[in-house]
Design an enzyme around this catalytic site. Structure first.
Site: not given
Ligand code: NAD
Length: 245
Positions: A19, A54-55, A81, A133, A146, A150
């Site tokens: 995302i 690292d956030v 994000n 989420s 989780y 959220k």
């Molecule tokens: P993803 O794992 O594909 O991408 C997440 C990115 O965040 C990765 O590049 C990772 O390296 C980075 N990351 C992780 N921890 C980090 C940190 N401490 N500091 C900096 N960067 C960090 O995941 P995604 O599915 O794209 O998810 C993105 C967001 O969307 C998240 O907050 C997740 O909770 C939310 N989300 C995802 C879904 C889903 O179904 N994929 C659904 C609801 C919410």
């Protein structure tokens, strides 16, 4: 392609995958200067400014925001994000896992907001979009930490929105349903029967398919755009009808 973000400076966290990658790519395509933070910034979209962050680290997030301000003297848009998952129930979830989820998913959102807000308030304009989420609005089994994290993101979004309503700074969040990102790919690969696990995820969503990262990014960009000038404090579901069921 419109250029809603021409002349704007944006920060996106978690920009190397899923995302966040799509948010960064779409912002870039619409004219923004994009500072793209990730644990591993090698994968952020070409043309963005990659920053290792690292956030959960206060020092690192402050540096990320300063990188954006150092480029253009401003930060107009912040996409908090980055996030991580947990598949534990409340009994098996360890204290370490609980704290690790909150450090990234909640503290990370707080830190980005804390360091970006003074610049936005000084400019009298800015938009923050957090990735929450559906798990923050509905209970899911085996997602205790989780869901709680959220839910906290949604509450924090509303608190920030009300605190700064009328200043020109808005704060909203997107609440994705299950999205076919690399994260979900990893979850499915780890399942005993990945095909059955995918079918079960699809069956949860009334539209009969998983979401796509670019669909969540489009909604987030709307919330960040001037088209959403009257929108603040919203938890915008992008979920194929999951929450409406
Ligand atoms: P993803 O794992 O594909 O991408 C997440 C990115 O965040 C990765 O590049 C990772 O390296 C980075 N990351 C992780 N921890 C980090 C940190 N401490 N500091 C900096 N960067 C960090 O995941 P995604 O599915 O794209 O998810 C993105 C967001 O969307 C998240 O907050 C997740 O909770 C939310 N989300 C995802 C879904 C889903 O179904 N994929 C659904 C609801 C919410």
């Amino acid at each position: 392609m419109s250029a809603r973000f021409e002349g704007r400076t944006a920060v996106v966290t978690g920009a190397a995958s899923g995302i966040g990658f799509e948010m960064a790519a779409q912002l870039l395509a619409e004219g923004a200067l994009v500072v793209a933070g990730d644990l591993d910034p090698a994968g952020v979209p070409e043309g963005t400014v990659p920053v290792e962050v690292d956030v959960s680290s206060s020092v690192a997030v402050e540096r990320l925001v300063q990188t954006a301000v150092g480029q253009t003297g401003r930060i107009d848009l912040l996409f908090n994000n980055a996030g991580i998952g947990s598949t534990a129930d409340p009994v098996s979830c360890t204290v370490e896992e609980w704290d690790a989820i909150f450090a990234v998913n909640v503290r990370g959102v707080f830190l980005g907001t804390k360091f970006a807000l003074p610049h936005m308030l000084a400019a009298g304009r800015g938009a923050i979009v957090n990735t929450a989420s559906v798990a923050g609005l509905a209970g899911l089994a085996d997602r205790a930490a989780y869901c709680a994290s959220k839910g906290a993101v949604i509450s924090f979004t509303k608190a920030v929105a009300v605190q700064y309503a009328g200043t020109g700074v808005r704060c909203n969040c997107v609440c994705p349903g299950t999205v076919d990102s690399p994260w979900v790919g990893r979850l499915l690969d780890a399942a005993p029967d990945p095909d059955a696990a995918r079918s079960a995820l699809i069956a949860r969503q009334p539209v009969g398919r998983l979401g796509r990262p670019e669909e969540v990014a489009k909604a987030a960009l709307f919330l960040a755009s001037d088209d959403a000038d009257f929108v603040t404090g919203a938890a915008f579901a992008v979920d194929g009808g999951f929450l409406a069921r």
